[in-house]
Design an enzyme around this catalytic site. Structure first.
Site, PDB file in Angstrom:
ATOM      1  N   HIS A  43      -9.931  -3.789   5.080  1.00  0.00           N
ATOM      2  CA  HIS A  43     -10.611  -4.781   4.245  1.00  0.00           C
ATOM      3  C   HIS A  43     -11.960  -5.132   4.865  1.00  0.00           C
ATOM      4  O   HIS A  43     -12.484  -6.217   4.623  1.00  0.00           O
ATOM      5  CB  HIS A  43      -9.756  -6.045   4.141  1.00  0.00           C
ATOM      6  CG  HIS A  43      -8.667  -5.964   3.122  1.00  0.00           C
ATOM      7  ND1 HIS A  43      -8.099  -7.075   2.562  1.00  0.00           N
ATOM      8  CD2 HIS A  43      -8.042  -4.904   2.554  1.00  0.00           C
ATOM      9  CE1 HIS A  43      -7.160  -6.716   1.703  1.00  0.00           C
ATOM     10  NE2 HIS A  43      -7.098  -5.394   1.692  1.00  0.00           N
ATOM     11  N   GLU A  56     -26.476  10.813  12.039  1.00  0.00           N
ATOM     12  CA  GLU A  56     -25.680  11.484  13.069  1.00  0.00           C
ATOM     13  C   GLU A  56     -24.181  11.206  12.890  1.00  0.00           C
ATOM     14  O   GLU A  56     -23.345  12.091  13.054  1.00  0.00           O
ATOM     15  CB  GLU A  56     -26.155  11.005  14.454  1.00  0.00           C
ATOM     16  CG  GLU A  56     -25.496  11.707  15.635  1.00  0.00           C
ATOM     17  CD  GLU A  56     -25.846  13.185  15.752  1.00  0.00           C
ATOM     18  OE1 GLU A  56     -26.753  13.651  15.028  1.00  0.00           O
ATOM     19  OE2 GLU A  56     -25.185  13.880  16.548  1.00  0.00           O
ATOM     20  N   HIS A  88      -5.867   1.457   5.806  1.00  0.00           N
ATOM     21  CA  HIS A  88      -6.428   0.681   4.692  1.00  0.00           C
ATOM     22  C   HIS A  88      -7.159  -0.503   5.304  1.00  0.00           C
ATOM     23  O   HIS A  88      -6.532  -1.363   5.922  1.00  0.00           O
ATOM     24  CB  HIS A  88      -5.311   0.214   3.757  1.00  0.00           C
ATOM     25  CG  HIS A  88      -5.782  -0.774   2.733  1.00  0.00           C
ATOM     26  ND1 HIS A  88      -6.969  -0.618   2.040  1.00  0.00           N
ATOM     27  CD2 HIS A  88      -5.243  -1.948   2.290  1.00  0.00           C
ATOM     28  CE1 HIS A  88      -7.130  -1.649   1.213  1.00  0.00           C
ATOM     29  NE2 HIS A  88      -6.114  -2.471   1.356  1.00  0.00           N
ATOM     30  N   GLU A  90     -29.042  10.602 -15.148  1.00  0.00           N
ATOM     31  CA  GLU A  90     -27.852  10.143 -15.863  1.00  0.00           C
ATOM     32  C   GLU A  90     -27.824   8.613 -15.957  1.00  0.00           C
ATOM     33  O   GLU A  90     -27.686   7.924 -14.949  1.00  0.00           O
ATOM     34  CB  GLU A  90     -26.618  10.633 -15.092  1.00  0.00           C
ATOM     35  CG  GLU A  90     -25.368  10.614 -15.877  1.00  0.00           C
ATOM     36  CD  GLU A  90     -24.230  11.267 -15.078  1.00  0.00           C
ATOM     37  OE1 GLU A  90     -23.091  11.004 -15.405  1.00  0.00           O
ATOM     38  OE2 GLU A  90     -24.514  12.035 -14.153  1.00  0.00           O
ATOM     39  N   ASP A 139     -33.463   9.323 -10.926  1.00  0.00           N
ATOM     40  CA  ASP A 139     -32.122   9.693 -11.381  1.00  0.00           C
ATOM     41  C   ASP A 139     -32.220   9.928 -12.895  1.00  0.00           C
ATOM     42  O   ASP A 139     -33.086   9.354 -13.560  1.00  0.00           O
ATOM     43  CB  ASP A 139     -31.170   8.537 -11.072  1.00  0.00           C
ATOM     44  CG  ASP A 139     -29.749   8.839 -11.509  1.00  0.00           C
ATOM     45  OD1 ASP A 139     -29.354  10.003 -11.379  1.00  0.00           O
ATOM     46  OD2 ASP A 139     -29.076   7.916 -11.974  1.00  0.00           O
ATOM     47  N   CYS A 167       0.828  -1.225   0.000  1.00  0.00           N
ATOM     48  CA  CYS A 167       0.000   0.000   0.000  1.00  0.00           C
ATOM     49  C   CYS A 167       0.855   1.264   0.000  1.00  0.00           C
ATOM     50  O   CYS A 167       0.305   2.379  -0.061  1.00  0.00           O
ATOM     51  CB  CYS A 167      -0.891   0.050   1.239  1.00  0.00           C
ATOM     52  SG  CYS A 167      -1.839  -1.448   1.521  1.00  0.00           S
TER      53      CYS A 167
HETATM   54  C1  LIG Z   1      -5.260 -10.890   1.435  1.00  0.00           C
HETATM   55  S1  LIG Z   1      -4.353  -9.463   1.437  1.00  0.00           S
HETATM   56  C2  LIG Z   1      -4.000  -8.981  -0.198  1.00  0.00           C
HETATM   57  C3  LIG Z   1      -3.170  -7.747  -0.262  1.00  0.00           C
HETATM   58  C4  LIG Z   1      -3.921  -6.548   0.211  1.00  0.00           C
HETATM   59  O1  LIG Z   1      -4.946  -6.200  -0.359  1.00  0.00           O
HETATM   60  C5  LIG Z   1      -3.489  -5.783   1.349  1.00  0.00           C
HETATM   61  O2  LIG Z   1      -4.122  -4.824   1.700  1.00  0.00           O
HETATM   62  C6  LIG Z   1      -2.290  -6.146   2.151  1.00  0.00           C
HETATM   63  O3  LIG Z   1      -1.209  -5.497   1.717  1.00  0.00           O
HETATM   64  P1  LIG Z   1       0.164  -5.654   2.503  1.00  0.00           P
HETATM   65  O4  LIG Z   1       1.205  -5.599   1.422  1.00  0.00           O
HETATM   66  O5  LIG Z   1       0.223  -4.508   3.441  1.00  0.00           O
HETATM   67  O6  LIG Z   1       0.147  -6.942   3.248  1.00  0.00           O
HETATM   68 ZN    ZN Z   2      -5.801  -4.295   0.440  1.00  0.00          ZN
END
Ligand SMILES: CSCCC(=O)C(=O)COP(=O)(O)O
Ligand code: ZN
Length: 588
Positions: A279, A303, A277, A459, A457, A259
């Protein structure tokens, strides 16, 4: 010359960090013309005698020259000496200078001169000359630093008493993590985010910036088990200041998070202090809720929206969605593009992947991450219940309150025959036109359901996306000057509001809007509005102020017949069916 951080002597300080402070490392003693030069020969008890203690104290004292605006060149003529300087996060960098080394410091940087041993013969010539930057460091004058005369004085604290200092330090230490370190803080946050499902399966990542030093997690590891010494440290140019041990028994070498290029975009473009970041599954669902083609996620009247910088309860929170790529690092360009196009956003969703969220500090990034995750969870649940989370509730000007939906209306929506497809939740071109292909029985159902209004909508739903790009946008760009001129001549409060909104929400680098009655008069004001609007449109920005003025220009264009829109061929039939019996109303 060698330089390192005093709070972590293993952390080298690169020339890039010194340069960021406006410092410059060179060779040889060359006093500039117009310099006042002071020779400090032999900081030694033997040489200085009774003056030794006071001299040491004086040069060991922290100095900032900002008030007198002087650049100082430290020229080591003999021996070696430490010059300590503070970085932009208030951490001391120790610079060891050898004979013939020269360190130039601008007036804004705090510094102190420290002998390398108690009794050393060092000849230092300190040459002072006026600072052309007038106390503003390179970082600040580049716009990368903070506003104000002295770039870093905002981070420099003075205490009335040692007791005050101890109290403040205790509070800060606690806030920064129990052991006072950014490394430990990241490790703790990773554990916490793992428990929340944000960084599971080795996915997800965190980064925190301390001034010009950036801490990042390693790649592909169990994020909840990272050790403090396994974090990378980089400078803002991406140089590695600290690389975790390469090979520990039974462990593979640690790589930097994939990342990293995305994190750097948030630091460089937005001056972020921390990025998360995630998931989290709700983030992934949020990228799919409004259809695979949706380029934005939207939610309003909640809120928790107040937890997102620059937003209130009534704001429509808009988060851009970018498409996933097989490799994380390949997302970098589209993330940078989304950050630039949405100057108000503090997050970018990645379809079927997760989200990047940033803040000025790690605390702001974490607070916002919690609010975003909450809002995504909520949107998923509201969607499941058939409640439109993008709609304004009754009492705030809405035509239909989702909370007031009867069982019959919910059933209608659940069958996919109702608002869900055409109230903004559908969005895609194909989906939009299909949504209108309802049967005649649907008209009866609408009638029975008591639905009085269908807000549609345009568009990609009633009208092609090309019409927007090829007709509406060029029209707004061409007509903005004439529209503003006409409305200003009428002293129309709406256009005054539009102009004020552009003035208040002027993105970085965008031509500013002067105050009414300022230099240049109304002509100057109109010119500035045209430049501002075109600048934003060229970059395809989606600021609220731009959308607001564009909307008004188009409304005026339709009203005077200058604009004509086509609709897909199934639209008139669908609208007619829905309004059979005169029960419904519609507008597009
Ligand atoms: C199953 S994780 C796949 C890679 C990814 O999307 C991620 O965010 C992890 O990146 P990193 O290189 O920090 O481990
Ligand atoms: Zn990721």
């Amino acid at each position: 010359m060698r330089a390192w951080y005093l709070n972590d002597p293993h952390q080298a300080c690169t020339p890039a960090i010194l340069e960021e402070l406006g410092a410059c490392v060179g060779k040889a003693f060359e006093p500039d013309k117009g310099s006042d030069t002071l020779f400090l020969t032999a900081i030694s008890e033997k040489e200085l005698g009774a003056a030794f203690a006071d001299t040491l104290k004086e040069f060991g004292r922290e100095h900032c020259m900002g008030a007198v605006s002087e650049v100082q060149d430290f020229n080591v003529v003999g021996g070696q000496v430490y010059i300590d300087v503070r970085d932009s996060a208030d951490a001391w960098i120790r610079v060891l200078l050898f004979k013939e080394d020269r360190l130039t410091l601008p007036s804004s940087v705090w510094r102190r001169l420290v002998p390398t041993t108690e009794d050393i013969h060092v000849d230092v010539a300190i040459a002072s000359r006026p600072d052309p930057s007038n106390g503003v460091s390179k970082a600040a004058s580049n716009g990368a630093g903070r506003k104000g005369g002295s770039a870093f004085s905002v981070k420099t604290y003075r205490f009335a008493s040692p007791a005050d200092e101890r109290r403040a330090m205790a509070v800060w230490t606690q806030r920064r993590g129990q052991d006072g370190g950014t490394r430990q803080l990241i490790v703790d946050l990773c554990r916490q985010f793992y428990d929340l499902g944000w960084v599971t399966g080795t996915g997800g990542s965190i980064s925190i910036r301390e001034g010009n030093r950036v801490f990042m997690t390693p790649s592909g590891v169990q994020k909840e088990r990272i050790l403090p010494e396994e974090l990378y440290i980089l400078d803002m140019r991406g140089n590695h200041l600290y690389v975790p041990p390469e090979s520990q028994p039974g462990r593979s070498p640690l790589k930097l998070t994939a990342c990293a290029p995305l994190f750097f975009h948030t630091y460089r473009i937005r001056d972020a202090g921390a990025v998360i970041h995630s998931h989290g599954m709700d983030c992934v669902l949020a990228t799919l809720l409004q259809g695979e083609d949706a380029t934005e996620f939207q939610i309003t009247h909640q809120e928790m929206i107040k937890g997102i910088a620059g937003h209130g309860y009534r704001s429509t929170l808009v988060i851009p969605i970018i498409e996933n790529t097989p490799h994380e690092a390949d997302l970098a360009d589209s993330l940078a593009d989304a950050i630039r196009r949405y100057p108000e956003t503090t997050a970018v969703l990645v379809r079927r992947h997760g989200i990047y969220i940033w803040g000025k500090t790690w605390m702001q990034a974490k607070t916002q991450a919690e609010c975003y995750h909450y809002l995504f969870r909520l949107a998923v649940e509201m969607h499941r219940l058939g409640i439109d989370y993008t709609a304004t509730p009754r009492g705030d000007g809405a035509t239909l309150s989702p909370a007031m939906l009867t069982k019959e209306k919910e059933a209608l929506l659940a069958r996919g025959e109702g608002m869900g497809c055409c109230s903004g939740a559908g969005g895609g071109e194909l989906q939009g036109s299909h949504a209108l292909n309802g049967s005649h029985e649907n008209a009866g159902r609408y009638e029975k359901s008591g639905i009085k209004h269908v807000l549609m909508d345009i568009e990609g739903t009633t009208t092609s996306i090309d019409f927007v790009h090829q007709v509406l946008f060029p029209y707004a760009s061409a007509q903005v000057g004439a529209h503003v001129r006409e409305k200003l001549a009428e002293n129309d409060p709406e256009v005054l509001g539009d102009i004020q909104a552009l003035r208040d929400g002027c993105p970085e680098g965008c031509p500013p809007i002067p105050e009414e009655g300022g230099e240049g008069g109304r002509e100057g004001l109109m010119e500035a509005v045209v430049k501002n609007v075109r600048w934003q449109m060229e970059r395809d920005l989606k600021t609220t102020a731009l959308k607001r003025l564009q909307g008004h220009i188009w409304r005026a264009g339709y009203a005077k017949g200058a604009l004509h829109s086509h609709v897909y061929e199934d639209v008139p039939g669908a609208l007619a069916r829905w309004t059979q019996g005169g029960k419904g109303g519609w507008g597009a």
